[in-house]
Structures are given as C-alpha cells and as structure tokens.
Design an enzyme around this catalytic site. Sequence first.
Site: not given
Ligand code: SER
Length: 323
Positions: A144, A174
């Site tokens: 990611y 978030i």
């Molecule tokens: N919220 C995301 C994740 O934990 C981080 O950008 O993958």
Amino acid sequence: MQTDNILLIGAFGQIGTELTEALQGIYGDAHVIASDIRRTAPEQAGKVHFEQLNVLDAKRLGELIDKHKITQIYHLAAVLSASGEQDPMFAWQLNMDGTINVLEAAREKGIKKVYFPSSIAVFGKDTPRHNTPQNTFMNPSTIYGISKLAGERWCEYYFNRYGLDVRSLRYPGIISYKTPPGGGTTDYAVDIYYKAAMRKNFECFLKEDTYLPMMYMPDAIKATLDLMHAEAGKVKIRNSYNVSAMSFSPKEVAVAIRKHQPNFKVSYKPDFRQQIADSWPTSFDDSVARADWGWKPTYDLEAMTADMLTNLAEMALEEVYDF
Ligand code: SER
C-alpha cells in the site's frame, strides 16, 4: 453555484461516502457523479447520481467522463495497508494501474483538477518517526505504502510534464461513524468506538502504546476541500501534503472513551499489523500545509470521542457493523 461536474471514484468507501455528500452540498446533486465498483451501498441508494465503475477499466472511465462532461475527478479507490498485505499483486494492480488510468484520462480529456489521496504509509523504517517532516527519507515497506509513494511521484510528474492540476494529501488514520473503513492498520481506532457503543469489550490488534497520527472525518473532508479550493498558486507541493490533527495510542483512546463509559474494557493482542504501525510516523509535521493553504484542524481526541459516541449511540449498530 459552481458548474464543475465531479466524478468520485470509490464513492462508497469510508471517505468517498462523506466527500460525496459534501461535494453535493457545494456543487449540487446533478453535478456530482458517484462511482464505485460496488453496485449498491444501501445508505447511499437513491441519494446519489451513481455509475458503476471499475477504475481498472480505462475505456469505461473515459466514457463516463464524456457522458457527464466531467471537469474534476476525486480518485479514492484503493486497497489499504492490511488488506494489501493479503494480496500484494492485486493491491499493486488496483492502486497503481487505477491511478495511472485516472491521470491519463485526465490528461487526455482536459480535466481541470484531480484529487489523489496519499497516506502516512508512504513513510518507512528510515523516516524520523516523531513530527515527521514533509520531505524526508521514505522507504515504505507495505505494498500500500509503495503504491501510494509511486502514485505521488506520478502525480507530480503529470503536473510538471503536462500541467495537470493534481492535488494530494497524506492522510493520517481517519476516524468516522457513517461508513466503516476496510482493511487499514489505523482502523482499530474506528472499531474501538463501535465496540464501546455496542457495550462490548474490545480486543486491539496493536499494542497499547502504539502512537499514530489520526484525524476525525469532518477534518479530513475540510482538508480535502480546502486543498481543492485553494488558488493553484498556493498549492506548491505537487506530490502530497502532510496533514494531521492529533496523535494518540490505543490506551489513550480507551481512557477518553472511559470518561463516557467507565466500564469499557480493552485487551491487547498485537498481530502482523503491529509491524506495519511500527514502520509509520507516530506524529506528523504538517506546517507546510498550514503555511501554504491555511490548513487547521478542528477536532482533538476529546471532542472527537464525544461526537463519535453520541452519533454511534443513535445508530442501529448490529445492522451496519461490518469490520
Ligand atoms: N488508514 C490507512 C491504513 O491504515 C493509512 O492510510 O491503511
């Protein structure tokens, strides 16, 4: 009323759901096209102008841009960090090819503005972890993070080479209550509120003292729209801006929740996500975003906790709960 026509890709996700509503409020329902690979999101049914779209289908993306005379694209479709480790090849394909499809379609069709969300995950083990600066060593370790860092580079490339007005934020974790997130490492900080609201105990997949940068959804929406509505000349960073609101550990969230629910219990059982969290910043220096286009968050941990618990208390959680 502005007359831009906006395409959201990944509109039924955690951020997409709330950004769609916010953009409808600004541009009008008729000017906001919500697209997602999923055909239906019950909570959105009938409320949005919907088109089914797999962002890997470049032809259909181009057709939708033409059909709706799209002038701005918010590209939110991505596989997050923990899910990405389950199927790295698919995560790379979706995150990378999807982003390139969007940038290329935007260039070809003369799109005015593109939004690309990046993440704290672009940083890695060589990064200074406390108050991580805008520019520093990156070296992400998750697929990611690698795909988001490559995405940032492509965004800046399209800006420099083709003049495409691409804007991007590095979101922290978030937290929100309307649509559950899917497959992130920071998502314990959503799950913990759901469990508290359901009067259940919570088992945390991170250690109690794991600090990560975080942000409440209203601030994430505000940051996104403030950036997208800033004068182009103020948007000096064309890879992606650090933005943050707070930094906390699972233990600190539990303490904040216990001010409302003294009997709330948390146990800790770290899994593979601990290693991911340990490679990320604990807190973020977002002074460049503050200086360039006036970023300023509203919510801290206490204010967010009160708001999350109030809103979750009003929801039929057994029905929507889907972590
Ligand atoms: N919220 C995301 C994740 O934990 C981080 O950008 O993958």
